[in-house]
Design a protein around this motif. Structure first.
Motif, PDB file in Angstrom:
ATOM      1  N   THR A 155     -20.099  -9.131 144.138  1.00 13.94           N
ATOM      2  CA  THR A 155     -19.454 -10.390 143.757  1.00 13.94           C
ATOM      3  C   THR A 155     -18.381 -10.737 144.789  1.00 13.94           C
ATOM      4  OG1 THR A 155     -19.769  -9.793 141.427  1.00 13.94           O
ATOM      5  CG2 THR A 155     -18.273 -11.606 141.894  1.00 13.94           C
ATOM      6  N   PHE A 156     -18.383 -11.966 145.262  1.00 19.44           N
ATOM      7  CA  PHE A 156     -17.390 -12.362 146.266  1.00 19.44           C
ATOM      8  C   PHE A 156     -17.193 -13.868 146.239  1.00 19.44           C
ATOM      9  CE2 PHE A 156     -21.549 -12.340 148.158  1.00 19.44           C
ATOM     10  CZ  PHE A 156     -21.593 -13.421 149.020  1.00 19.44           C
ATOM     11  N   SER A 157     -16.114 -14.287 146.858  1.00 18.78           N
ATOM     12  CA  SER A 157     -15.748 -15.708 146.942  1.00 18.78           C
ATOM     13  C   SER A 157     -16.305 -16.298 148.232  1.00 18.78           C
ATOM     14  CB  SER A 157     -14.225 -15.843 146.921  1.00 18.78           C
ATOM     15  OG  SER A 157     -13.814 -17.123 147.350  1.00 18.78           O
ATOM     16  N   ALA A 158     -16.805 -17.536 148.143  1.00 16.72           N
ATOM     17  CA  ALA A 158     -17.268 -18.217 149.353  1.00 16.72           C
ATOM     18  C   ALA A 158     -16.074 -18.505 150.265  1.00 16.72           C
ATOM     19  CB  ALA A 158     -17.971 -19.521 148.988  1.00 16.72           C
ATOM     20  N   SER A 159     -16.334 -18.600 151.557  1.00 20.83           N
ATOM     21  CA  SER A 159     -15.253 -18.888 152.505  1.00 20.83           C
ATOM     22  C   SER A 159     -15.780 -19.764 153.627  1.00 20.83           C
ATOM     23  CB  SER A 159     -14.681 -17.597 153.091  1.00 20.83           C
ATOM     24  OG  SER A 159     -13.758 -17.884 154.134  1.00 20.83           O
ATOM     25  N   VAL A 160     -15.017 -20.789 153.961  1.00 17.89           N
ATOM     26  CA  VAL A 160     -15.371 -21.647 155.091  1.00 17.89           C
ATOM     27  C   VAL A 160     -14.294 -21.597 156.166  1.00 17.89           C
ATOM     28  CG1 VAL A 160     -16.822 -23.202 153.738  1.00 17.89           C
ATOM     29  CG2 VAL A 160     -14.367 -23.649 153.909  1.00 17.89           C
ATOM     30  N   ASP A 161     -13.409 -20.607 156.095  1.00 18.78           N
ATOM     31  CA  ASP A 161     -12.393 -20.445 157.133  1.00 18.78           C
ATOM     32  C   ASP A 161     -13.075 -20.127 158.460  1.00 18.78           C
ATOM     33  OD1 ASP A 161     -10.475 -20.829 155.221  1.00 18.78           O
ATOM     34  OD2 ASP A 161     -10.050 -18.700 154.945  1.00 18.78           O
ATOM     35  N   THR A 162     -12.498 -20.613 159.541  1.00 15.68           N
ATOM     36  CA  THR A 162     -13.066 -20.364 160.866  1.00 15.68           C
ATOM     37  C   THR A 162     -12.017 -19.866 161.859  1.00 15.68           C
ATOM     38  OG1 THR A 162     -12.679 -22.665 161.531  1.00 15.68           O
ATOM     39  CG2 THR A 162     -14.816 -22.146 160.526  1.00 15.68           C
ATOM     40  N   GLY A 163     -10.798 -19.599 161.387  1.00 12.99           N
ATOM     41  CA  GLY A 163      -9.706 -19.253 162.290  1.00 12.99           C
ATOM     42  C   GLY A 163      -9.961 -18.031 163.132  1.00 12.99           C
ATOM     43  N   SER A 164     -10.673 -17.046 162.574  1.00  5.65           N
ATOM     44  CA  SER A 164     -10.895 -15.807 163.312  1.00  5.65           C
ATOM     45  C   SER A 164     -11.683 -16.052 164.593  1.00  5.65           C
ATOM     46  CB  SER A 164     -11.634 -14.787 162.431  1.00  5.65           C
ATOM     47  OG  SER A 164     -11.886 -13.599 163.133  1.00  5.65           O
ATOM     48  N   TYR A 165     -12.685 -16.924 164.537  1.00  6.31           N
ATOM     49  CA  TYR A 165     -13.493 -17.177 165.736  1.00  6.31           C
ATOM     50  C   TYR A 165     -12.635 -17.746 166.859  1.00  6.31           C
ATOM     51  CZ  TYR A 165     -17.043 -19.048 168.856  1.00  6.31           C
ATOM     52  OH  TYR A 165     -17.800 -19.329 169.973  1.00  6.31           O
ATOM     53  N   ALA A 166     -11.829 -18.774 166.558  1.00  4.20           N
ATOM     54  CA  ALA A 166     -11.005 -19.391 167.596  1.00  4.20           C
ATOM     55  C   ALA A 166      -9.986 -18.400 168.156  1.00  4.20           C
ATOM     56  CB  ALA A 166     -10.298 -20.626 167.051  1.00  4.20           C
ATOM     57  N   ASN A 167      -9.464 -17.534 167.308  1.00  4.26           N
ATOM     58  CA  ASN A 167      -8.505 -16.530 167.773  1.00  4.26           C
ATOM     59  C   ASN A 167      -9.185 -15.493 168.661  1.00  4.26           C
ATOM     60  OD1 ASN A 167      -5.917 -15.411 167.901  1.00  4.26           O
ATOM     61  ND2 ASN A 167      -6.293 -14.059 166.177  1.00  4.26           N
ATOM     62  N   PRO A 169     -10.202  -8.605 171.225  1.00 10.97           N
ATOM     63  CA  PRO A 169      -9.277  -8.833 170.114  1.00 10.97           C
ATOM     64  C   PRO A 169      -8.992  -7.556 169.341  1.00 10.97           C
ATOM     65  CG  PRO A 169     -11.467  -9.561 169.516  1.00 10.97           C
ATOM     66  CD  PRO A 169     -11.536  -9.187 170.972  1.00 10.97           C
ATOM     67  N   PRO A 170      -7.850  -7.483 168.654  1.00 12.85           N
ATOM     68  CA  PRO A 170      -7.604  -6.354 167.751  1.00 12.85           C
ATOM     69  C   PRO A 170      -8.685  -6.317 166.669  1.00 12.85           C
ATOM     70  CG  PRO A 170      -5.613  -7.672 168.047  1.00 12.85           C
ATOM     71  CD  PRO A 170      -6.731  -8.443 168.661  1.00 12.85           C
ATOM     72  N   ARG A 171      -8.974  -5.146 166.178  1.00 14.23           N
ATOM     73  CA  ARG A 171     -10.040  -4.961 165.192  1.00 14.23           C
ATOM     74  C   ARG A 171      -9.871  -5.885 163.985  1.00 14.23           C
ATOM     75  NH1 ARG A 171     -13.593  -0.909 163.124  1.00 14.23           N
ATOM     76  NH2 ARG A 171     -13.591  -0.827 160.847  1.00 14.23           N
ATOM     77  N   ASP A 172      -8.666  -5.956 163.422  1.00 10.44           N
ATOM     78  CA  ASP A 172      -8.458  -6.716 162.195  1.00 10.44           C
ATOM     79  C   ASP A 172      -8.367  -8.214 162.439  1.00 10.44           C
ATOM     80  OD1 ASP A 172      -8.562  -4.542 160.467  1.00 10.44           O
ATOM     81  OD2 ASP A 172      -6.441  -4.078 160.753  1.00 10.44           O
ATOM     82  N   ALA A 173      -8.356  -8.638 163.710  1.00 10.61           N
ATOM     83  CA  ALA A 173      -8.419 -10.068 163.999  1.00 10.61           C
ATOM     84  C   ALA A 173      -9.848 -10.591 163.898  1.00 10.61           C
ATOM     85  CB  ALA A 173      -7.865 -10.352 165.396  1.00 10.61           C
ATOM     86  N   VAL A 174     -10.813  -9.680 163.790  1.00  7.54           N
ATOM     87  CA  VAL A 174     -12.234 -10.051 163.746  1.00  7.54           C
ATOM     88  C   VAL A 174     -12.721  -9.992 162.306  1.00  7.54           C
ATOM     89  CG1 VAL A 174     -14.550  -9.568 164.606  1.00  7.54           C
ATOM     90  CG2 VAL A 174     -12.550  -9.066 166.051  1.00  7.54           C
ATOM     91  N   ARG A 175     -13.014 -11.162 161.737  1.00  6.73           N
ATOM     92  CA  ARG A 175     -13.630 -11.236 160.406  1.00  6.73           C
ATOM     93  C   ARG A 175     -15.014 -11.834 160.596  1.00  6.73           C
ATOM     94  NH1 ARG A 175      -8.406 -12.513 159.789  1.00  6.73           N
ATOM     95  NH2 ARG A 175      -8.814 -14.751 159.942  1.00  6.73           N
TER      96      ARG A 175
END
Length: 574
Positions: free
Chosen positions: A124-136, A147-153
């Motif tokens: 079970t999970f929530s949908a997400s349309v965030d895109t900030g990780s890619y640009a970072n 990139p740092p490991r936790d900057a990559v989602r």
């Protein structure tokens, strides 16, 4: 007479010698050795010019200074006792600017583990349309860094791109359509890959409801660099150029204090809006809490019933005045969300970038989180995708999938670690989840192990064996359920459908959108240093991506291929 003259001359010579020995000033030390012979000759010749009478000579006090000859022949004398010398003043060092300390904050998380279907069949999970990780991630790679490991989602990398999935029909009640695709996993030939694609309805921009928009801009000193406030000013100019007469825009800034730079103004007053944006200058501290409160006051003052009421927060997230506790700020944003005002965040900056806070506030505010690393990214988010950024067509979208133990032994969800929900949260309408904007695409990927395949988790000893698949159960890999709320509604709706069991084909023969999503997901896991993809690397991701470029109207996929190639060159080989 002659004897007296000689006597007078001898007396004068004796007196002159005494004066030379006792009272003649010593030349400076640094020139004595070099000029000693010349000084001696000058002294000898001066004897001829001394007066014969002593009346013109003033006796000098006796001082114990060595004669000039002693300085010339220092090595022949015992060293004098050193006199106390005051400590020298510290030398002035040249200014060398030290690198700014990095205080960037990312939410730490571990990759989703493999689950035994017989023990934990439901995800079970929530949908997400965030895109900030890619640009970072792109910013890091373009600077020659991984990139740092936790900057990559991974889910944000995958969902950065649009997907050519079918839209819901014009007369369809659902605001989105679900597509299902399957293939062999590109990093494990004996496993399957399931793609769940969701495509939101995308009406014409002219049908966008009236917008009450508040620009909330951080103008503290940390926002001065070119990649921060100047970029934000340019980005807001792009968005302001899209507004209509029926829209309203306000501008609020915060630093040491807060200010309403522009009260609610009609969207077609472009010159007035532009001048207000250009007046923004960076200095002082970061009183973010007060700025957020003032922005919500402006949003309530210009509230449009039945319209879009949204605060657009642009900041590096470096709060240092007032309340800075992320949970308190999150509660504030949630309260305003329930009152009908949503929040979208635009992150900028690098060394002090607080991404964890930006994402948390956007999730709490029924909005999306984006990172602006360039004006091109601002154009994508605020112009190309303006409608999906501003208009929500489905709120609190949750997904729950139950795998069939008669078909699959194990599964894992790729990404969405920060969006995991408890099983019971699925039916709880009080639990916040993700929002889908007009025209948004959402992709979720599952890797799964067929029954009897080589898995990762040992089965339990005392578990009853499962029967072989028969009848209807043999035809279903899983069962998918979705819950969402329509805008303005408090109760959710349920949508459900079976996931058919298909004959898996190699990923190279899979549909284009599945191949692209798999390539980006594999690359993202490689950037995170995942141990779950075997030897799959950036070069293999690039090879797969090149087969799935598709139409690529804005060149986003071509750019991703370039980033894959650059990251492969940056990664040191073992």
């Amino acid at each position: 007479m002659r004897i007296r003259s000689m006597w007078t001359r001898c007396w004068a010579l004796m007196l002159a010698g005494s004066l030379l020995a006792c009272g003649t000033p010593t030349p400076p030390a640094e020139t004595t050795a070099a000029k000693a012979p010349a000084a001696q000759n000058e002294a000898d010749s001066s004897l001829e010019r001394l007066p014969v009478t002593g009346s013109a000579i003033t006796p000098q006090p006796m001082v114990s200074k060595p004669p000039p000859q002693a300085i010339v022949t220092q090595s022949a004398l015992p060293p004098p006792s050193p006199a106390p010398v005051p400590a020298p003043a510290p030398l002035a060092r040249p200014y060398l600017p030290s690198p700014a300390p990095t205080t960037a904050k990312y939410s730490a998380f571990a990759d989703n583990p493999w689950q035994r279907v017989s023990e934990q069949p439901v995800s079970t999970f929530s949908a997400s349309v965030d895109t900030g990780s890619y640009a970072n991630v792109r910013r890091f790679i373009n600077r020659g860094q991984l990139p740092p490991r936790d900057a990559v989602r991974v889910e944000e990398l995958v969902n950065y791109f649009g997907y050519d999935d079918p839209l819901p029909a014009a007369d369809e009640a659902m605001p989105f359509r679900v597509s299902l695709q399957q293939a062999v996993s590109p990093w494990h030939a004996g496993r399957g890959l399931l793609r769940i694609g969701i495509k939101g309805r995308d009406p014409a921009r002219s049908l966008l409801p009236p917008v009450n928009l508040v620009f909330l801009v951080d103008v503290s000193g940390s926002m001065a660099p070119e990649d921060r406030l100047p970029l934000v000013r340019a980005a807001l100019q792009l968005l302001a150029g899209q507004l209509r007469e029926q829209d309203r825009v306000s501008l609020v800034s915060y630093a040491n204090g807060t200010q309403v730079v522009l009260p609610a103004t009609a969207g077609n007053q472009r010159e007035q809006i532009s001048q207000a944006i250009q007046r923004l200058q960076a200095s002082g501290g970061t009183y973010g809490e007060a700025g957020i409160r003032l922005a919500y006051e402006q949003a309530r003052a210009g509230f449009i019933a039945g319209g879009i009421n949204r605060v657009l927060l642009a900041t590096d997230g470096d709060l240092n005045i007032g309340i800075t506790d992320p949970q308190v700020l999150k509660d504030l944003v949630e309260t305003q969300r329930r009152a009908g005002v949503s929040l979208t965040t635009l992150g900028v900056g690098s060394s002090n970038y607080n991404e964890a806070l930006m994402k948390k506030l956007a999730d709490a505010g029924d909005g999306s989180y984006h990172y602006l690393d360039s004006l091109q990214e601002a154009h994508k988010v605020l112009v190309q995708q303006m409608r999906s950024t501003l208009e929500t067509i489905a709120r609190d979208l949750k997904l729950q999938i139950e795998f069939n133990p008669a078909v699959a032994d194990e599964y894992r969800l790729i990404g969405y670690e920060l969006h995991a929900l408890k099983r019971e949260d699925f039916n709880n309408d009080q639990i916040d989840a993700g929002e889908i904007g007009a025209g948004h695409s959402v992709t979720a990927l599952f890797e799964w192990v067929p029954r009897g395949g080589a898995g990762n988790v040992d089965p339990l000893r005392y578990q009853a064996p499962k029967a072989s698949a028969k009848g209807k159960a043999a035809q279903e890999l899983a069962f998918l359920k979705l819950r969402f709320k329509r805008p303005g509604k408090a109760e959710s709706e349920l949508h459900q459908l079976p996931v058919p069991r298909l004959s898996l084909q190699p990923v190279a023969q899979a549909p284009t959108e599945l191949r692209w999503a798999a390539a980006v997901a594999g690359w993202g896991q490689w950037l995170r240093g995942s141990t779950q993809i075997g030897g799959f690397d950036a070069e293999q991701a690039l090879a797969l991506a090149k087969t799935a470029r598709g139409e690529d109207a804005y060149g986003h996929r071509v750019e991703a291929e370039r980033l894959m190639a650059l990251s492969a060159a940056l990664k040191p080989r073992p």
